[in-house]
Design an enzyme around this catalytic site. Structure first.
Site, PDB file in Angstrom:
ATOM      1  N   HIS A   7       7.203  -1.725  10.173  1.00  0.00           N
ATOM      2  CA  HIS A   7       6.609  -2.197   8.998  1.00  0.00           C
ATOM      3  C   HIS A   7       7.361  -1.777   7.848  1.00  0.00           C
ATOM      4  CE1 HIS A   7       3.328  -4.050   6.402  1.00  0.00           C
ATOM      5  NE2 HIS A   7       3.378  -2.741   5.831  1.00  0.00           N
ATOM      6  N   LEU A  29       0.769  -1.117  -0.275  1.00  0.00           N
ATOM      7  CA  LEU A  29      -0.051   0.133   0.226  1.00  0.00           C
ATOM      8  C   LEU A  29       0.971   1.146  -0.038  1.00  0.00           C
ATOM      9  CD1 LEU A  29      -3.119   0.551   0.426  1.00  0.00           C
ATOM     10  CD2 LEU A  29      -2.623   0.881   2.725  1.00  0.00           C
ATOM     11  N   SER A  47       3.573  -6.536   2.376  1.00  0.00           N
ATOM     12  CA  SER A  47       2.369  -5.982   2.895  1.00  0.00           C
ATOM     13  C   SER A  47       1.074  -6.700   2.060  1.00  0.00           C
ATOM     14  CB  SER A  47       2.598  -4.770   3.133  1.00  0.00           C
ATOM     15  OG  SER A  47       1.653  -4.104   3.781  1.00  0.00           O
ATOM     16  N   GLN A  48       0.477  -5.183   1.710  1.00  0.00           N
ATOM     17  CA  GLN A  48      -0.869  -5.806   1.010  1.00  0.00           C
ATOM     18  C   GLN A  48      -0.356  -6.437  -0.621  1.00  0.00           C
ATOM     19  OE1 GLN A  48      -3.995  -2.711  -0.077  1.00  0.00           O
ATOM     20  NE2 GLN A  48      -2.931  -2.789  -2.055  1.00  0.00           N
ATOM     21  N   ASP A  97       6.086  -4.863  14.244  1.00  0.00           N
ATOM     22  CA  ASP A  97       5.735  -4.258  12.851  1.00  0.00           C
ATOM     23  C   ASP A  97       4.964  -2.988  12.987  1.00  0.00           C
ATOM     24  OD1 ASP A  97       4.874  -5.399   9.764  1.00  0.00           O
ATOM     25  OD2 ASP A  97       3.379  -4.217  10.650  1.00  0.00           O
TER      26      ASP A  97
END
Length: 306
Positions: free
Chosen positions: A287, A49, A115-116, A232
């Site tokens: 993250h 993202l 991630s995404q 994270d």
């Protein structure tokens, strides 16, 4: 041969972590440091993202340094704000970009989703019957969904908190935003199952006619590598990166307690039984630092890029 699961300490050394999900065996499927022909398989990266390919310059450099000559491609699609588009739209776009790379890789490719992007990659693998992905590396990805008041959430939905975001996400309008496609509210399970157009289908938590094909397609991979950690700060709960998630009391239940594992809905239990499920739990990594952390690369990513 890389261990099936390991922890990485804050100082960078491999350490054992007292985590309930750790398998009893440290063995993994056989692998070698060099792929056939003495060269490395291409690596394809799908960003997360609000990211773009430029964010992965460190990871690209790590790979080129340790595996000289490796073809590394960070797919340049749905960058920055466009990453909010519905995930099935993104999956279709990434599929068109990935197909010719795979077609030119006789020995297959490695696929890394951050991630995404890790969810997008899993959807790609499920929906591409002829893919030749060898290792799928899921880097800090909300594989079981997201449920938390993070800075991302506050910026995207300033009028909502995690407790009431379901009112937006579980509507046709909300499902037009990527993060709502994997919003998994443990207090509104039926709404999630009936309204999620992406994650509930990908996990085969809601019946659909493609479930058997998607499972068979995913199981073409040789390794699934899950990477995440307790610091994270975005993936919530962080164990979602390792297929753990909240129950209705917001108590985290580890991977082996999840229905998707117990029922083997999309192949997770099969992958472990085959010895093809591995990964790392790494403390001390925020993250946005996963793909630029050298220790994470050396201990958790590099061993699988064979």
């Amino acid at each position: 041969m890389p261990p099936a699961w390991r922890g990485v300490g804050r100082g960078g050394g491999a350490v054992a972590l007292a985590l309930a999900f750790l398998p009893p065996s440290s063995s993994s499927s056989s692998s070698c440091w060099w792929s056939p022909g003495g060269s490395y398989r291409p690596v394809v990266i799908v960003h997360g993202l609000f990211d773009s390919p430029s964010d992965f310059r460190h990871l690209r450099a790590f790979i080129n340094e340790s595996h000289p000559g490796t073809e590394v491609t960070v797919l340049d699609l749905f960058d920055r704000g466009a990453s909010l588009r519905p995930l099935w739209v993104q999956v279709e776009g990434f599929r068109r970009a990935l197909a010719p790379i795979m077609a030119n890789a006789a020995d297959g490719v490695h696929l890394l989703g951050y991630s995404q992007g890790g969810l997008i990659c899993r959807a790609l693998l499920a929906t591409m019957p002829d893919h030749n992905v060898h290792s799928f590396i899921s880097l800090a990805a909300p594989q079981m969904g997201q449920y938390g008041d993070t800075d991302y959430l506050k910026w995207l939905f300033p009028r909502h908190m995690k407790s009431n975001l379901y009112r937006l996400c579980y509507t046709p309008l909300g499902q037009g935003v990527s993060i709502c496609n994997y919003w998994n509210d443990p207090h509104h399970r039926e709404l999630y199952l009936n309204s999620s157009d992406f994650l509930a289908l990908l996990n085969d938590e809601r019946l659909h006619p493609n479930a058997s094909d998607w499972k068979r397609n995913l199981l073409r991979i040789q390794s699934l590598v899950l990477i995440g950690g307790p610091d994270d700060g975005v993936i919530t709960p962080w164990q979602s990166s390792l297929f753990g998630f909240y129950d209705a009391n917001e108590t985290v239940q580890e991977m082996r307690a999840q229905a998707v594992y117990l029922q083997d809905t999309f192949g997770l239990k099969t992958l472990e039984a085959r010895g093809d499920l591995g990964g790392c739990a790494v403390p001390g990594v925020g993250h946005t630092a996963w793909h630029s952390n050298r220790s994470v690369y050396e201990h958790c990513i590099r061993p699988w890029l064979t």
